[in-house]
Design an enzyme around this catalytic site. Structure first.
Site, short mmCIF file in Angstrom:
data_model
loop_
_atom_site.label_atom_id
_atom_site.label_comp_id
_atom_site.label_asym_id
_atom_site.label_seq_id
_atom_site.Cartn_x
_atom_site.Cartn_y
_atom_site.Cartn_z
N ASN A 1 43.07 43.06 42.42
CA ASN A 1 42.14 42.31 41.58
C ASN A 1 40.95 41.78 42.39
O ASN A 1 39.85 42.31 42.32
CB ASN A 1 42.87 41.16 40.88
CG ASN A 1 42.12 40.64 39.68
OD1 ASN A 1 40.90 40.66 39.63
ND2 ASN A 1 42.84 40.16 38.69
N ASP A 2 41.17 40.73 43.16
CA ASP A 2 40.07 40.07 43.88
C ASP A 2 39.34 41.01 44.84
O ASP A 2 38.14 40.89 45.04
CB ASP A 2 40.59 38.85 44.65
CG ASP A 2 41.17 37.80 43.72
OD1 ASP A 2 40.64 37.65 42.60
OD2 ASP A 2 42.14 37.13 44.10
N VAL A 3 40.08 41.97 45.44
CA VAL A 3 39.47 42.84 46.46
C VAL A 3 38.61 43.94 45.85
O VAL A 3 37.99 44.72 46.57
CB VAL A 3 40.56 43.47 47.36
CG1 VAL A 3 41.33 42.40 48.10
CG2 VAL A 3 41.51 44.36 46.56
N ALA B 1 42.62 34.40 43.41
CA ALA B 1 41.52 33.47 43.71
C ALA B 1 41.14 32.65 42.49
O ALA B 1 40.33 31.73 42.58
CB ALA B 1 40.30 34.24 44.22
#
Length: 464
Positions: free
Chosen positions: A393-395, A434
């Site tokens: 997700n965040d990456v 995050a």
């Protein structure tokens, strides 16, 4: 055992630990590295027993506790899933720190048993060593407990901040240095206990302001702290193996933390000092859930990938939770039979700790030459037909490149959005670790596959 002989065996164990670190630097040699580490630790334990020699009645107690601790560790290692590995590492770091504190307390209360002098008249060098070992160990213990609670979901992964936090951290840090200085001149037990208590408090205050996006760096940083705590106590005990091991763990953990901070565009000192100098960042949801998204099923995904010339797989924590790595390998094998070129893109902090995805893919026997790091493969997304994002997700969030108010702003991310088509496997539109929405969900070239990662991948294999 003579001092010269024990020093020789400690040197051999130190060499084995160095070889272990070298082996662990690559998935291909990691198993061999583990064997070197086990051999080095076994030699260290045996030599320590033979060096001490006369345990009297205490020998039995040492063996009992060694067996109890070893059994608990073995049971946990066999039962723990890969998804829980980050919090397990944090938990073990806490025990290393606590052990350093206990040894320092023992050495301070009974210095004659350690040949450090007598109570109230401890050698200056030994007093400095045990003070540093106790302080770093206490910080490691309490900091690791907070990291464990955040990773486990018992405590919020969002940064916990309050007014004047950095000033308090600075004052507490300076007070630790002052207490160590004052302890060396007074050798007061009250000062020693105050030092330990304040160090426990500093560990908590250092980790609570660090957000979920930076947790992999925290894990590495606490690993470094535990090593320096062990090295400090090694000097107190005059144990060569403990000094070597602690220095290796401390320095390698610090270097890894620095490399990861560079890879995430984070300030190394901001992270290790509990976010010192960081700006206030807001989590922006702005009702993204209301934006239109395109969703599909396994047949749609199979059709797109089967007709593609190149596919890039982007694994993340969702793959680890679903244990989908074996199904993913089956899917890739089916694609290869259709002449599709497949490769894997690994972000340095994909998952919850360094190397998390590499270990899972190695478990599924994915060839090492198909797995690429961010800088090696990021330019390939522009020429890629399909990017298959499985739980990352965040990456993959493009907002890291465009929104200065985002908690992940400045962090290098995989340029998944540049692919012709993006297949994003996720249970829902919920934010990542995050705590922010992923702008990639709402792009025109993204097709959301709402399902469990393993179930969806297995259905795609059937459709292929």
């Amino acid at each position: 055992m003579s001092a010269n002989l024990s020093a020789l065996f400690y040197l051999i164990s130190g060499i084995l630990f160095i070889l272990a670190l070298r082996g662990l630097s690559s998935p291909e040699t990691s198993r061999q590295g583990n064997y070197f580490g086990i051999a080095g630790m076994l030699i260290s334990i045996i030599v320590t027993f033979l060096t001490v020699g006369n345990f009297d009645k205490g020998f039995i107690y040492v063996l009992i506790f060694l067996l109890i601790g070893g059994s608990i560790g073995a049971i946990i290692a066999f039962r723990i899933p890969m998804t829980a590995m980050p919090e397990l590492v944090a938990g073990f770091h806490s025990l290393v720190g606590l052990a350093a504190v206990f040894v320092a307390i023992s050495a301070f209360l009974k210095p004659d048993a350690f040949n450090l002098g007598s109570a109230g008249n401890i050698k200056l060098a030994s007093l400095i060593e045990m003070s540093l070992g106790a302080a770093i160990g206490a910080i490691t213990f309490s900091g690791s407990i907070i990291a464990f609670l955040k990773l486990r979901g018992i405590m919020s992964g969002s940064p916990i901040t309050f007014k004047g936090q950095h000033i308090i951290n600075l004052l507490l840090g300076l007070s630790i240095l002052f207490l160590i200085y004052y302890l060396c001149s007074s050798q007061s037990s009250n000062i020693f206990w105050t030092l330990v208590i304040i160090s426990f408090l500093v560990g908590i205050l250092l980790i609570i302001p660090i957000g979920g996006a930076d947790m992999p760096v925290v894990i590495s940083m606490l690993n470094s702290y535990s090593g320096w705590a062990a090295a400090g106590i090694g000097f107190t005990l005059e144990n060569t193996a403990l000094i070597i091991t602690g220095a290796l763990v401390g320095s390698s953990g610090a270097i890894l933390s620095y490399i990861m901070c560079k890879g995430m565009n984070r300030s190394f000192f901001n992270v290790i000092l509990g976010g010192w100098g960081a700006t206030e960042q807001t989590l922006d949801s702005k009702g993204n859930e209301q934006k239109p998204v395109k969703s599909g099923n396994a047949d749609d995904a199979a059709f797109l990938m089967k007709n593609a010339s190149s596919v890039i797989i982007v694994p993340g924590y969702g793959m680890a939770v679903a244990q989908a790595q074996h199904a993913l390998r089956e899917m890739v094998d089916a694609l290869k039979k259709n002449g599709v070129k497949v490769s894997y893109a690994i972000h340095p902090v994909a998952g919850r700790m360094p190397g998390h995805m590499n270990v899972l893919l190695a478990e599924a026997n994915v060839p090492y030459d198909e797995v690429f790091e961010l800088d090696e493969i990021n330019n390939d997304f522009a020429n890629c037909d399909v990017a298959y994002v499985i739980g990352a997700n965040d990456v993959t969030n493009p907002i890291a490149k465009s929104d200065p108010q985002s908690p992940i702003y400045g962090m290098p991310v995989l340029d998944v959005e540049k692919s012709k088509s993006v297949l994003f496997v996720k249970r829902s539109l919920s934010p990542g670790y995050a705590g922010i929405d992923n702008d990639l969900f709402y792009r025109d070239n993204t097709l959301m596959l709402f399902a469990d990662a393993k179930k969806m991948t297995e259905e795609i294999v059937k459709s292929l």
